[in-house]
Design a protein around this motif. Structure first.
Motif, PDB file in Angstrom:
ATOM      1  N   GLU A 303       0.806  -1.348  -0.191  1.00  0.00           N
ATOM      2  CA  GLU A 303      -0.074   0.066  -0.117  1.00  0.00           C
ATOM      3  C   GLU A 303       0.979   1.216  -0.160  1.00  0.00           C
ATOM      4  OE1 GLU A 303      -3.546   2.745   0.336  1.00  0.00           O
ATOM      5  OE2 GLU A 303      -3.193   0.463  -0.423  1.00  0.00           O
ATOM      6  N   THR A 304       2.137   1.176   0.697  1.00  0.00           N
ATOM      7  CA  THR A 304       2.832   2.378   0.813  1.00  0.00           C
ATOM      8  C   THR A 304       3.405   2.561  -0.578  1.00  0.00           C
ATOM      9  OG1 THR A 304       3.384   2.234   3.110  1.00  0.00           O
ATOM     10  CG2 THR A 304       4.952   3.245   1.896  1.00  0.00           C
ATOM     11  N   MET A 305       3.988   1.417  -1.176  1.00  0.00           N
ATOM     12  CA  MET A 305       4.748   1.410  -2.590  1.00  0.00           C
ATOM     13  C   MET A 305       3.858   1.892  -3.261  1.00  0.00           C
ATOM     14  SD  MET A 305       7.953   0.818  -2.147  1.00  0.00           S
ATOM     15  CE  MET A 305       7.551   1.464  -0.368  1.00  0.00           C
ATOM     16  N   LEU A 306       2.531   1.476  -3.519  1.00  0.00           N
ATOM     17  CA  LEU A 306       1.501   2.055  -4.347  1.00  0.00           C
ATOM     18  C   LEU A 306       1.481   3.322  -4.613  1.00  0.00           C
ATOM     19  CD1 LEU A 306      -0.466   1.355  -6.696  1.00  0.00           C
ATOM     20  CD2 LEU A 306      -2.186   0.785  -4.732  1.00  0.00           C
ATOM     21  N   GLN A 307       1.107   4.167  -3.085  1.00  0.00           N
ATOM     22  CA  GLN A 307       0.797   5.444  -3.324  1.00  0.00           C
ATOM     23  C   GLN A 307       2.196   6.302  -3.523  1.00  0.00           C
ATOM     24  OE1 GLN A 307      -0.821   6.635   0.492  1.00  0.00           O
ATOM     25  NE2 GLN A 307      -2.391   4.940   1.043  1.00  0.00           N
ATOM     26  N   HIS A 308       3.232   5.867  -3.165  1.00  0.00           N
ATOM     27  CA  HIS A 308       4.379   6.636  -3.480  1.00  0.00           C
ATOM     28  C   HIS A 308       4.427   6.448  -5.129  1.00  0.00           C
ATOM     29  CE1 HIS A 308       6.806   6.471   0.434  1.00  0.00           C
ATOM     30  NE2 HIS A 308       5.471   6.728   0.524  1.00  0.00           N
ATOM     31  N   ALA A 309       4.378   5.518  -5.675  1.00  0.00           N
ATOM     32  CA  ALA A 309       4.330   5.196  -6.974  1.00  0.00           C
ATOM     33  C   ALA A 309       3.269   6.082  -7.892  1.00  0.00           C
ATOM     34  CB  ALA A 309       4.114   3.832  -7.690  1.00  0.00           C
ATOM     35  N   LEU A 310       2.135   6.217  -7.450  1.00  0.00           N
ATOM     36  CA  LEU A 310       1.196   6.947  -7.963  1.00  0.00           C
ATOM     37  C   LEU A 310       1.474   8.387  -7.852  1.00  0.00           C
ATOM     38  CD1 LEU A 310      -1.974   4.905  -7.214  1.00  0.00           C
ATOM     39  CD2 LEU A 310      -0.926   5.135  -9.164  1.00  0.00           C
ATOM     40  N   ARG A 311       1.810   8.716  -6.626  1.00  0.00           N
ATOM     41  CA  ARG A 311       2.296  10.310  -6.356  1.00  0.00           C
ATOM     42  C   ARG A 311       3.445  10.713  -7.411  1.00  0.00           C
ATOM     43  NH1 ARG A 311       3.138   9.559  -1.388  1.00  0.00           N
ATOM     44  NH2 ARG A 311       0.980  10.170  -0.775  1.00  0.00           N
ATOM     45  N   ALA A 312       4.389   9.620  -7.391  1.00  0.00           N
ATOM     46  CA  ALA A 312       5.445   9.968  -8.604  1.00  0.00           C
ATOM     47  C   ALA A 312       5.143  10.018 -10.056  1.00  0.00           C
ATOM     48  CB  ALA A 312       6.609   8.731  -8.347  1.00  0.00           C
ATOM     49  N   MET A 313       4.140   9.372 -10.273  1.00  0.00           N
ATOM     50  CA  MET A 313       3.651   9.419 -11.709  1.00  0.00           C
ATOM     51  C   MET A 313       3.034  10.671 -11.688  1.00  0.00           C
ATOM     52  SD  MET A 313       3.282   7.584 -14.521  1.00  0.00           S
ATOM     53  CE  MET A 313       2.831   5.725 -14.383  1.00  0.00           C
ATOM     54  N   ARG A 314       2.159  11.124 -10.715  1.00  0.00           N
ATOM     55  CA  ARG A 314       1.422  12.562 -10.947  1.00  0.00           C
ATOM     56  C   ARG A 314       2.542  13.741 -11.192  1.00  0.00           C
ATOM     57  NH1 ARG A 314      -2.890  13.943  -6.924  1.00  0.00           N
ATOM     58  NH2 ARG A 314      -1.508  14.129  -5.670  1.00  0.00           N
ATOM     59  N   ALA A 315       3.650  13.594 -10.681  1.00  0.00           N
ATOM     60  CA  ALA A 315       4.576  14.431 -10.401  1.00  0.00           C
ATOM     61  C   ALA A 315       5.417  14.352 -11.764  1.00  0.00           C
ATOM     62  CB  ALA A 315       5.603  14.331  -9.250  1.00  0.00           C
ATOM     63  N   TRP A 316       5.783  13.410 -12.315  1.00  0.00           N
ATOM     64  CA  TRP A 316       6.274  13.223 -13.560  1.00  0.00           C
ATOM     65  C   TRP A 316       5.514  13.838 -14.670  1.00  0.00           C
ATOM     66  CZ3 TRP A 316       7.386   7.509 -12.257  1.00  0.00           C
ATOM     67  CH2 TRP A 316       8.504   7.249 -11.367  1.00  0.00           C
ATOM     68  N   ASP A 317       4.233  13.568 -14.621  1.00  0.00           N
ATOM     69  CA  ASP A 317       3.312  14.213 -15.757  1.00  0.00           C
ATOM     70  C   ASP A 317       3.096  15.736 -15.662  1.00  0.00           C
ATOM     71  OD1 ASP A 317       2.500  11.776 -16.429  1.00  0.00           O
ATOM     72  OD2 ASP A 317       0.607  11.613 -15.396  1.00  0.00           O
ATOM     73  N   ARG A 350      -8.130   7.788  -6.991  1.00  0.00           N
ATOM     74  CA  ARG A 350      -7.697   9.268  -6.184  1.00  0.00           C
ATOM     75  C   ARG A 350      -6.632  10.015  -6.857  1.00  0.00           C
ATOM     76  NH1 ARG A 350      -4.681   9.814  -1.385  1.00  0.00           N
ATOM     77  NH2 ARG A 350      -3.912   7.763  -1.371  1.00  0.00           N
ATOM     78  N   PHE A 351      -5.827   9.341  -7.439  1.00  0.00           N
ATOM     79  CA  PHE A 351      -4.714  10.102  -8.345  1.00  0.00           C
ATOM     80  C   PHE A 351      -5.049  10.500  -9.618  1.00  0.00           C
ATOM     81  CE2 PHE A 351      -2.617   8.525  -4.651  1.00  0.00           C
ATOM     82  CZ  PHE A 351      -1.550   9.460  -4.403  1.00  0.00           C
ATOM     83  N   GLU A 352      -6.280  10.128 -10.088  1.00  0.00           N
ATOM     84  CA  GLU A 352      -6.654  10.283 -11.360  1.00  0.00           C
ATOM     85  C   GLU A 352      -5.835   9.689 -12.505  1.00  0.00           C
ATOM     86  OE1 GLU A 352      -7.321  14.521 -11.328  1.00  0.00           O
ATOM     87  OE2 GLU A 352      -9.246  14.416 -10.391  1.00  0.00           O
ATOM     88  N   MET A 353      -5.595   8.395 -12.269  1.00  0.00           N
ATOM     89  CA  MET A 353      -4.646   7.608 -13.398  1.00  0.00           C
ATOM     90  C   MET A 353      -5.541   6.542 -13.926  1.00  0.00           C
ATOM     91  SD  MET A 353      -1.576   8.832 -13.138  1.00  0.00           S
ATOM     92  CE  MET A 353      -0.584  10.255 -12.114  1.00  0.00           C
ATOM     93  N   ALA A 354      -5.064   6.598 -15.151  1.00  0.00           N
ATOM     94  CA  ALA A 354      -5.793   5.348 -16.037  1.00  0.00           C
ATOM     95  C   ALA A 354      -5.393   3.979 -15.461  1.00  0.00           C
ATOM     96  CB  ALA A 354      -5.346   5.373 -17.510  1.00  0.00           C
ATOM     97  N   PRO A 355      -6.181   3.004 -15.502  1.00  0.00           N
ATOM     98  CA  PRO A 355      -5.241   1.757 -15.166  1.00  0.00           C
ATOM     99  C   PRO A 355      -4.212   1.068 -15.918  1.00  0.00           C
ATOM    100  CG  PRO A 355      -7.847   1.567 -15.006  1.00  0.00           C
ATOM    101  CD  PRO A 355      -7.314   3.033 -15.842  1.00  0.00           C
ATOM    102  N   THR A 356      -4.179   1.301 -17.097  1.00  0.00           N
ATOM    103  CA  THR A 356      -3.130   0.878 -17.828  1.00  0.00           C
ATOM    104  C   THR A 356      -1.639   1.489 -17.521  1.00  0.00           C
ATOM    105  OG1 THR A 356      -3.468   2.910 -19.598  1.00  0.00           O
ATOM    106  CG2 THR A 356      -4.437   0.774 -20.028  1.00  0.00           C
ATOM    107  N   ARG A 357      -1.747   2.644 -16.488  1.00  0.00           N
ATOM    108  CA  ARG A 357      -0.224   3.193 -16.171  1.00  0.00           C
ATOM    109  C   ARG A 357       0.027   2.440 -14.858  1.00  0.00           C
ATOM    110  NH1 ARG A 357      -0.020   9.558 -16.600  1.00  0.00           N
ATOM    111  NH2 ARG A 357       2.259   8.813 -16.644  1.00  0.00           N
TER     112      ARG A 357
END
Length: 504
Positions: A303-317, A350-357
Motif C-alpha cells: 500500500e505504501t509503495m503503491l501510493q508513492h508510485a502513483l504520487r511519483a507518476m503524477r509529479a512526472w506528468d 484518487r490520483f486520477e490515473m488510468a489503470p493502464t499506467r
C-alpha cells in the motif's frame, strides 16, 4: 582375515617396502630365465608396481590444504591460534563469505547444482589463500576464514583479498552442461576492532558485518565497527523496529527506469522499497522484508509503495516527462486479499490515473505454485480492468504456458541469473533466445532484469528483448533524483548507448 588385510596394508605403505618390491624384480627375472617361465616375470613386472602404488593412501589436494571440516569449533580453534600468533607487527582477522541470492540459485540449479557450485568455489577460494589460512564451509552457502599473521596495517590487505576472492567467484561454473554465475558478499572483522579479544567475538563480529553487507546488495563488503548493525538474533525487537519504520515513513519507494531497446525511450519505472535508517543509512529490502513477512505486514508495504508510485507518476506528468507506467510488486499476502481490487482501484482513482499506467508485478512462483481461487480471481480481475501484469523473475519458477495465458500476462521479466554475462556465454544466449521466442509467439513483451554492461545490452537487443532494466541503464534512485535523470536522459538520449533490437 580383516586384521591381516589391515596389517598387510600398513606393511606395503612403508617406503622400504616399495624399495624391496622393486629390488625383487631382477631376482624374479633370474628365476624366470632359469626355469623358462617368462610369464611369471611379465606378471610380476605388472603386478608389483600396481600393488605398491595402488594401496598407498591418496595425497590430499594441495589447493585444499586450508580447508577444514565445518563447524564453529574448527574455525574458533583456528582463530584462537591466529590470536596467539599476533604481535605488534602482525595481526589477524576473521572473514565470512556468502553466496548472493541463494534461493534463486536453489530454484534454478537445485540442491545438487548448488553443491557443485560450492565445491568449485571451495577450490577457487583455497587457491587464493595462503597456506596458513583456514577456511570452513559453515553451512550450505557460507564460508568462514581465519586470516593469521597479516602485516600491519592490515585493512588494505584484507580488502584486497576480498576483491580477489570476489573476482575468482565471478567466473563461470559448469553445472549440468550449462554455466552458473555467482557473486559473493563479504563481512570481516579485524583483531583490533572486535569487542573482545576472543575467537567467538571475531567470528560473531564478522557475521554482523556480513549481514550488513548483504543488506547493501549483491557483492558488497563491510567491515565490523562499533556502529555495525546490532545482533538480529532478537527477531521480536527487530520486527517491531521495522514495523515502526514503515509507519513512520522511513521505508520509501526508490525508482529504477526501464527503457525500450528499439528507441531508448523510457517505458516505465519500477518502485523498489528502501529503508532510510536514521543511523545506518539506506538499507536494501533483502534485510527487512523477512521481518515484514513474518509480521504479516506485506500488505501495508505494498500500500505504501503503491501510493508513492502513483504520487511519483503524477509529479512526472506535471514536470512534462512522459512515463507510460510504474510497476509495483504485490506479494502473495496481497493477492489473497478479497478486497485487493477495490483497494487498488480506490488509490488509482484518487490520483486520477488510468489503470493502464499501473503495472502489477507478480512473482512467477506465485503463478506456478498457487491454485488459490482468490489469487486466481484477483490476478484475472486486474487484467480485465486494464492494469498491466508483469511476471517477475521468469525462469526461476515453473509457470506453464497455460497459466501465462490464463492470467493475461503483458510482459515477462527475464531473471537476471540468465542475463549475467550473456554476451560471453552461448548457453545463456540460447536460454534467453528460447524465452524471447516463446514470448514473441504469445504476443508478450520481455523485460531483461539486471542488465549491467554494454555487452549485455547489445546481445539482448540482438536477441529481440523489448525492454531493459539494470545498472547499465540506471541504478535505483529516490524520487527527486528521477526528475534530474529524466531530464538528462531526454536531453542526451541521442548519445545514450542503445541497440535497435532484432526484428522478427
Amino acid at each position: 582375515m580383516g586384521l591381516l588385510r589391515v596389517r598387510a596394508k600398513k606393511i606395503f605403505e612403508l617406503r622400504s617396502m616399495t624399495r624391496f618390491g622393486l629390488a625383487a624384480l631382477p631376482v624374479l627375472a633370474g628365476i624366470a630365465y632359469g626355469t623358462g617361465r617368462w610369464s611369471l616375470l611379465a606378471w610380476a613386472c605388472f603386478a608389483i608396481p600396481v600393488l605398491l602404488l595402488g594401496i598407498r593412501p591418496a595425497e590430499p589436494r594441495p589447493y585444499r590444504m586450508q580447508l577444514r571440516s565445518g563447524g564453529k569449533v574448527h574455525i574458533d580453534a583456528a582463530l584462537e591460534a591466529a590470536l596467539a600468533q599476533s604481535d605488534s607487527n602482525q595481526r589477524c582477522a576473521a572473514m565470512m563469505l556468502e553466496l548472493d541470492e541463494p534461493d534463486t540459485l536453489q530454484d534454478r540449479w537445485g540442491a545438487a547444482g548448488v553443491e557443485v557450485i560450492m565445491s568449485t568455489l571451495t577450490d577457487r577460494l583455497c587457491s587464493m589463500l595462503r597456506s596458513g589460512d583456514v577456511i570452513v564451509q559453515q553451512d550450505a552457502t557460507r564460508f568462514v576464514i581465519s586470516l593469521p599473521s597479516i602485516r600491519v596495517p592490515e585493512l588494505g590487505a584484507v580488502i584486497s583479498l576480498i576483491e580477489r576472492l570476489q573476482k575468482t567467484a565471478r567466473a563461470a561454473i559448469p553445472v549440468d552442461n550449462a554455466n552458473a554465475y555467482v557473486t559473493l558478499s563479504a563481512g570481516f572483522c579485524l583483531e583490533n576492532r572486535a569487542p573482545s579479544r576472543s575467537a567467538q567475538s571475531l567470528r560473531q563480529s564478522a557475521h554482523l558485518a556480513l549481514l550488513d553487507a548483504i543488506s547493501q546488495g549483491a557483492e558488497s563488503a563491510r567491515g565490523y565497527s562499533a556502529s555495525t548493525t546490532p545482533d538480529l538474533s532478537q527477531p521480536e525487537s527487530y520486527t517491531h523496529e521495522v514495523l515502526q519504520a514503515l509507519q513512520d515513513g522511513q521505508i520509501v519507494a526508490w525508482f529504477q527506469p526501464q527503457v525500450s531497446t528499439d528507441t531508448g525511450l523510457v517505458t516505465g519505472f519500477e518502485a523498489l522499497a528502501r529503508w532510510n535508517h536514521p543511523t545506518r543509512g539506506v538499507i536494501a529490502p533483502t534485510e527487512f522484508l523477512p521481518a515484514l513477512e513474518a509480521a504479516q505486514a506485506m500488505e501495508l508495504l505494498s500500500e505504501t509503495m503503491l501510493q508513492h508510485a502513483l504520487r511519483a507518476m503524477r509529479a512526472w506528468d506535471v514536470a512534462g516527462h512522459k512515463v507510460p507506467s510504474v510497476a509495483v510488486n504485490f506479494a502473495t499476502q496481497d493477492l489473497r486479499n478479497p478486497s485487493l481490487i477495490e483497494r487498488i482501484k480506490w488509490d488509482v482513482d484518487r490520483f486520477e490515473m488510468a489503470p493502464t499506467r499501473l503495472t502489477v508485478e507478480i512473482l512467477e512462483t506465485v503463478v506456478s505454485e498457487n491454485d488459490d481461487d482468490i489469487i486466481t480471481r484477483n490476478i484475472r480481475a486486474l487484467g480485465d480492468q486494464g492494469y498491466r501484469i508483469d511476471l517477475d523473475d521468469f525462469g526461476t519458477g515453473h509457470a506453464s504456458l497455460a497459466n501465462i495465458r490464463r492470467f493475461d500476462v503483458d510482459r515477462i521479466k527475464i531473471d537476471r541469473s540468465f542475463i549475467t554475462r550473456a554476451d560471453e556465454d552461448p548457453e545463456q544466449q540460447r536460454m534467453i533466445n528460447a524465452i524471447i521466442s516463446m514470448a514473441d509467439q504469445m504476443g508478450i513483451d520481455t523485460v531483461a532484469e539486471g542488465v549491467e554492461t554494454i555487452g549485455e545490452k547489445s546481445i539482448l537487443s540482438q536477441l529481440g528483448c523489448t525492454h531493459m532494466q539494470g545498472y547499465a541503464i540506471a541504478r535505483p534512485m529516490p524520487f527527486d533524483q528521477t526528475l534530474i535523470w529524466l531530464e538528462e536522459h531526454r536531453t542526451h538520449r541521442s548519445k545514450t548507448s542503445y541497440f535497435p533490437r532484432r526484428k522478427a
